[in-house]
Design an enzyme around this catalytic site. Structure first.
Site, mmCIF file in Angstrom:
data_model
loop_
_atom_site.group_PDB
_atom_site.id
_atom_site.type_symbol
_atom_site.label_atom_id
_atom_site.label_comp_id
_atom_site.label_asym_id
_atom_site.label_seq_id
_atom_site.Cartn_x
_atom_site.Cartn_y
_atom_site.Cartn_z
ATOM 1 N N LYS A 13 -56.206 -30.078 -60.427
ATOM 2 C CA LYS A 13 -54.743 -30.073 -60.290
ATOM 3 C C LYS A 13 -54.274 -28.746 -59.708
ATOM 4 C CE LYS A 13 -54.000 -33.368 -60.485
ATOM 5 N NZ LYS A 13 -54.762 -34.541 -60.680
ATOM 6 N N LYS A 64 -52.495 -39.400 -50.663
ATOM 7 C CA LYS A 64 -52.664 -40.024 -51.967
ATOM 8 C C LYS A 64 -53.669 -41.166 -51.942
ATOM 9 C CE LYS A 64 -50.375 -41.313 -56.090
ATOM 10 N NZ LYS A 64 -51.219 -40.321 -56.781
ATOM 11 N N ARG A 97 -48.578 -41.026 -48.129
ATOM 12 C CA ARG A 97 -49.845 -41.511 -47.566
ATOM 13 C C ARG A 97 -50.339 -40.633 -46.415
ATOM 14 N NH1 ARG A 97 -51.190 -46.590 -49.046
ATOM 15 N NH2 ARG A 97 -52.478 -46.781 -47.204
ATOM 16 N N CYS A 144 -52.139 -42.561 -43.859
ATOM 17 C CA CYS A 144 -51.266 -43.167 -42.863
ATOM 18 C C CYS A 144 -50.468 -44.274 -43.550
ATOM 19 C CB CYS A 144 -51.991 -43.767 -41.681
ATOM 20 S SG CYS A 144 -52.873 -42.561 -40.710
ATOM 21 N N HIS A 170 -74.726 -19.638 -66.853
ATOM 22 C CA HIS A 170 -75.816 -19.823 -65.878
ATOM 23 C C HIS A 170 -75.366 -19.490 -64.463
ATOM 24 C CE1 HIS A 170 -78.350 -21.489 -69.017
ATOM 25 N NE2 HIS A 170 -77.248 -22.086 -69.458
#
Ligand code: G6P
Length: 611
Positions: A488, A606, A27, A2, A507
């Protein structure tokens, strides 16, 4: 998560708010809204990106509104709907035309909502923020500032808020606890925002509001006080970056711009900090703690996401160069375990934004248990930077792309410098450090060489871009790079990718490998080179397509890999700084080739200011 922006001044508020919201869109970007004092309170909000809101607002007559608030949302409480978008208003039984925008979480909103419902309030959204709006309205007795203070005394949780009220059309009240909030001071105007990117176009004078502090702003005055109404002084400082740093320039995406900025950001990160002549690293911010660091029994590094991968590299560096027992941990796990922290423990919080809620909380927990708490943070004056005992700034410049790139290399470089700083005070000779520093100084040029291969990386990526499952494998210091490469790719192209130590593949994950599955190996020349060649053979014999990041001049690798991304030779400890570059480019090109929104990937934000 936000973004909030607010304006009071003499200019039309709408362009300032919309421009600020676009800067803060990283944001959160599921919905956006603005509230204006425009002959009474006017609210306009919409699901979708800021540009959708912009179209809606364009239809309104807002030229005379000079006070307003704006919000871009990343949903927590309540789905992505117009009703849940901010601003929220008080309405109900005690409506005073109060509107609020909020970043954070009001943890006790359910009990406040119950109390208000009993008093006759009705709510039109599912958000915790609307509850706070109603509470402020309920406590309003003719002073917005006092009503906000009173309401905030009742809430627990985190908030950065901006509030306007019809009864006081020339006042803006803002407050903060936990979530970031900065106040820019212009000439007869104030611009308030979650971070300085929305402020710097208007003024370079600003202050960060302290926790539990409220600011009452009019065009002519500023008053800052605690929520208990004790007056406090704001510490105004000069913002340190220029508008050009947050512009896209000729790049198509911020992520690409930031990948290509790395030679410069790494240089800036090292500037004035390396003295090859004396074999010393100069880290002024932690100088007074040099002895504690040198005598530390244990170093614990924590962060989230990409920052955690940098911590993982940091563990290798600390053990190898400083010979101190070192650990890495998710900040979110560290804080809720019962971690063993004593006076011999140094903790290092690693974060680009300096606002990640879990990293901040882990830091507070470690401090409380007696550790020296250091921060490796990019954003100056951020919450984590303020909470630490001392720290080293990354100095890589603003990072806007949601997928972190230049912050990662900055974090690794700072942790490498710190390891040498401590190592020199323990076991490392002046000669070793001097030579190592020369190698370090050459890194930006070597990163540049890798960037020049971007087009070849794009061509190779195109061959595999339809594949939905990828593996990223590395060993030693390049194992965290494998994790970062997988992260990424997932983040921005929505391809399923897993990173792991190359030896671990046998494994279990080896069962996934079928014909044509892309398997990316970080297989540079180092102490584990021979071992990783063995792992490559295992993948090939099961039909996997091998893509290798390898050291220039390694002809053999071309015979066992379908595609090779070459990087220059650098000391093993510094390899992540060059090996991560092809993987950043691979993820970028994959996302573009798949038509994804590189800078604003779905569901991500972010700066994660909630747990
Ligand atoms: C989010 C971002 C990541 C970042 C992580 C930690 O998940 O999308 O790119 O690595 O938060 O953020 P920080 O600001 O603490 O480095």
């Amino acid at each position: 998560m936000c973004g909030i922006v607010a304006y009071i001044g003499r200019k039309p508020a709408v362009p300032v708010l919309l421009e600020g919201l676009k800067r803060l869109e990283y944001r959160g970007y599921d919905s956006a809204g603005i509230g204006l004092m425009n002959g009474g309170l006017k609210i306009c909000k919409s699901v979708g990106r800021v540009r959708v809101l912009e179209e809606k607002v364009a239809a309104l007559d807002t030229a005379h509104a000079t006070v307003g608030i704006g919000h871009t949302r990343w949903a927590t409480h309540g789905g992505v709907t117009d009703a849940n978008a901010h601003p929220h208003r008080d309405d109900g039984t005690a409506g005073h035309g109060i509107a609020i925008i909020h970043n954070g979480i009001i943890e006790n909103y359910a009990s406040i909502k119950k109390y208000l419902t009993e008093k006759g309030h009705t709510f039109s959204s599912e958000t915790d923020t609307e509850v706070l709006a109603h509470l402020i309205g309920e406590l309003y007795r003719g002073s917005l500032e006092k009503a906000v203070q009173a309401a905030l005394r009742e809430v627990t949780g985190a908030y950065a808020i901006a509030v306007i009220c019809e009864g006081e059309p020339d006042t803006l009240v803002v407050a903060r606890k936990g979530s970031p909030l900065m106040v820019g001071i212009g000439n007869g105007e104030y611009i308030v925002a979650s971070d300085s990117s929305a402020i710097v176009a208007h003024t370079t004078q600003a202050f960060t509001l302290a926790d539990f502090t409220v600011a009452k702003l009019t065009r002519e005055s500023l008053r800052t006080s605690t929520i208990d109404d004790v007056e406090v002084t704001a510490e105004v400082r000069e913002l340190e970056f220029e508008l050009a740093e947050i512009e896209l320039g000729s790049y198509e995406h911020y992520m690409l711009k930031e990948i290509f900025e790395q030679p410069r950001s790494l240089r800036t990160c090292m500037q004035g900090r390396l003295d090859e002549r004396t074999g010393s690293v100069v880290l002024g911010g932690i100088a007074e703690h040099a002895r504690t660091l040198a005598n530390a029994k244990r170093i614990v590094m924590f962060g989230q996401g990409t920052a955690l991968h940098a911590c993982m590299v940091g563990k290798y560096l600390m053990e190898d160069l400083a010979k101190i027992a070192a650990e890495h941990d998710f900040a979110s796990e560290f804080r809720y375990r019962n971690p063993i922290v004593d006076f011999g423990t140094v903790v290092i919080a690693v974060s680009q934004s300096g606002e990640t809620a879990d990293t901040l909380a882990a830091l507070q927990e470690a401090k409380q248990r007696g550790a020296l708490a250091l921060g490796m943070v990019n954003v100056v004056g951020s919450s984590i930077a303020r909470e630490t005992d001392a720290g080293v700034y990354l100095r890589v410049g603003p990072e806007i792309g949601v997928a972190s790139t230049k912050a990662f290399t900055g974090q690794v470089l700072v942790l490498a410098m710190l390891s040498l700083y401590v190592g020199r005070r323990r076991y490392l000779s002046q000669e070793f450090v001097s030579n190592f520093l020369s190698e370090m100084k050459a890194i930006p040029e070597k990163v540049q060489q890798v960037l020049e291969t971007s087009e070849a990386i794009r061509t190779a990526t195109a061959k595999y871009v339809e594949r939905e499952n990828w593996l990223f494998l590395g060993r030693g210091v390049n194992y965290p790079v494998a994790l970062e490469g997988a992260l990424k790719l997932k983040e921005i192209s929505y391809i399923h990718a897993e990173g792991m130590p190359a030896a671990e593949m046998k494994h279990g994950p080896i069962a996934l490998i079928d014909k044509g599955m892309p398997v990316v190996f970080v297989a540079t020349k180092n102490s584990q080179y021979e071992k990783i060649l063995g792992n490559i053979a295992e993948v090939r014999s099961r039909g996997g397509h091998v893509i290798a990041v390898a050291t220039e001049g390694d002809d053999y690798i071309k015979t066992v890999a379908e595609d090779v991304f070459f990087v220059p030779d650098v000391p093993e400890q510094l390899q992540p700084l060059v090996t991560v570059i092809p993987l950043q480019l691979l993820a970028y090109h994959a996302a573009v080739l798949r038509g994804k929104d590189v800078d604003k990937p779905r569901n991500l934000a972010k700066s994660v200011t909630v747990e």
